[in-house]
Design an enzyme around this catalytic site. Structure first.
Site, mmCIF file in Angstrom:
data_model
loop_
_atom_site.group_PDB
_atom_site.id
_atom_site.type_symbol
_atom_site.label_atom_id
_atom_site.label_comp_id
_atom_site.label_asym_id
_atom_site.label_seq_id
_atom_site.Cartn_x
_atom_site.Cartn_y
_atom_site.Cartn_z
ATOM 1 C CB CYS A 153 18.967 12.810 -16.142
ATOM 2 S SG CYS A 153 20.304 13.691 -15.342
HETATM 3 O O1 UMP Z 1 16.348 12.943 -12.672
HETATM 4 C C1 UMP Z 1 17.586 12.877 -12.492
HETATM 5 C C2 UMP Z 1 18.415 14.012 -12.563
HETATM 6 C C3 UMP Z 1 19.771 13.853 -12.337
HETATM 7 N N1 UMP Z 1 20.295 12.605 -12.100
HETATM 8 C C4 UMP Z 1 21.756 12.437 -11.891
HETATM 9 C C5 UMP Z 1 22.461 11.628 -12.942
HETATM 10 C C6 UMP Z 1 23.887 12.144 -12.815
HETATM 11 O O2 UMP Z 1 24.528 11.511 -11.709
HETATM 12 C C7 UMP Z 1 23.705 13.615 -12.487
HETATM 13 C C8 UMP Z 1 23.779 14.506 -13.708
HETATM 14 O O3 UMP Z 1 25.107 14.555 -14.157
HETATM 15 P P1 UMP Z 1 25.496 14.592 -15.722
HETATM 16 O O4 UMP Z 1 25.091 13.289 -16.325
HETATM 17 O O5 UMP Z 1 24.703 15.741 -16.335
HETATM 18 O O6 UMP Z 1 26.969 14.822 -15.756
HETATM 19 O O7 UMP Z 1 22.409 13.710 -11.890
HETATM 20 C C9 UMP Z 1 19.482 11.496 -12.025
HETATM 21 O O8 UMP Z 1 19.937 10.372 -11.768
HETATM 22 N N2 UMP Z 1 18.147 11.661 -12.221
#
Ligand code: UMP
Length: 241
Positions: free
Chosen positions: A143
């Site tokens: 992310c």
């Molecule tokens: O450090 C991080 C890692 C993941 N996510 C969250 C964001 C999204 O809700 C989800 C990943 O989903 P996608 O955007 O890949 O669909 O995990 C974060 O907020 N911070």
């Protein structure tokens, strides 16, 4: 289009206000997880990320409160890098040991420190996490995308860019740990950390959390959540660290 934009003094204030603003500016958008989200782009400026109280208890969504410090150790010291094979990445691995397709490894943070030592005002002190040759295909691509540093008025400022950020369940821990990385780089340079800017293309709350989110926003507006703002010392006692 509405975006979440705010300037705050401290981390708990910034995170709390970002959620209030998201409730006002966000729109409903589908997700790839069979549920909807409330979503907006966000630019969150924290003027003094190390001012106390620095911790928002409501923002710690880990198995235990101690999980906050483990998450910092994961990003700065790579305590979970042994899981890279299984999960595809850790931020520590991408930032401190970015692996090129030919197997070469780049320590982007070390290079950034060298660059800023030579030229504190450079515009080139940045690190990326994205590896397009695999992240366009994997199930869980990172992310956090990019971090950028510069020394301004003797202080190290940091901008971080996320493609996607769960505002309710991850953003506070992300902000906390990234600012610890800011402090780590500042220490290497022998300067103080300065302001922190958190930028998310998609700052969102999932439908499963809407009920809590609504309550959180109500309480934030009435000032009730301030009792969850803790100094680092108070937090260590509560978390028994
Ligand atoms: O450090 C991080 C890692 C993941 N996510 C969250 C964001 C999204 O809700 C989800 C990943 O989903 P996608 O955007 O890949 O669909 O995990 C974060 O907020 N911070």
């Amino acid at each position: 289009m509405s975006i979440v934009y705010l300037e705050a003094d401290s981390l708990p204030e910034a995170w709390e206000r970002s959620l209030v603003m998201l409730s006002e500016k966000g729109v409903v958008i589908e997700t790839e997880y069979n549920e909807r989200s409330i979503d907006a782009p966000a630019v969150i400026v924290v003027r003094n990320p190390f001012s106390e109280p620095r911790i928002h208890l409501k923002g710690i969504v880990a198995g235990s409160l101690k999980g906050l410090f483990e998450y910092v150790d994961e990003i700065i010291h790579g305590i979970h890098d042994y899981l890279v094979e299984k999960f595809g990445y850790t931020y520590h691995e991408r930032l401190f040991a970015y692996r090129l397709p030919d197997g070469r490894i780049v320590n982007q943070i070390e290079k950034i420190v060298e660059k800023l030592r030579k030229t504190p005002y450079t515009r080139r002190a940045q690190a990326i996490t994205w590896q397009p040759w695999k992240d366009l295909e994997t199930e869980h691509p990172p992310c956090l995308q990019r971090i950028w540093f510069r020394v301004i008025d003797g202080k190290l400022v940091m901008h971080i860019h996320m493609r996607s950020n769960d505002a309710f369940k991850a953003a506070f821990m992300n902000m906390y740990a990234f600012t610890e990385l800011q402090r780590f780089v500042a220490n290497e340079l022998g300067v103080e950390p300065g302001r922190y800017i958190h930028i998310a293309d998609s700052y969102h709350v999932y439908e499963r959390d809407w009920k809590w989110f609504e309550k959180f926003v109500e309480q934030a507006k009435s000032g009730e959540l301030k009792r969850f703002w803790k100094t680092t010392e108070e937090f260590k006692k509560i978390a028994k660290v």
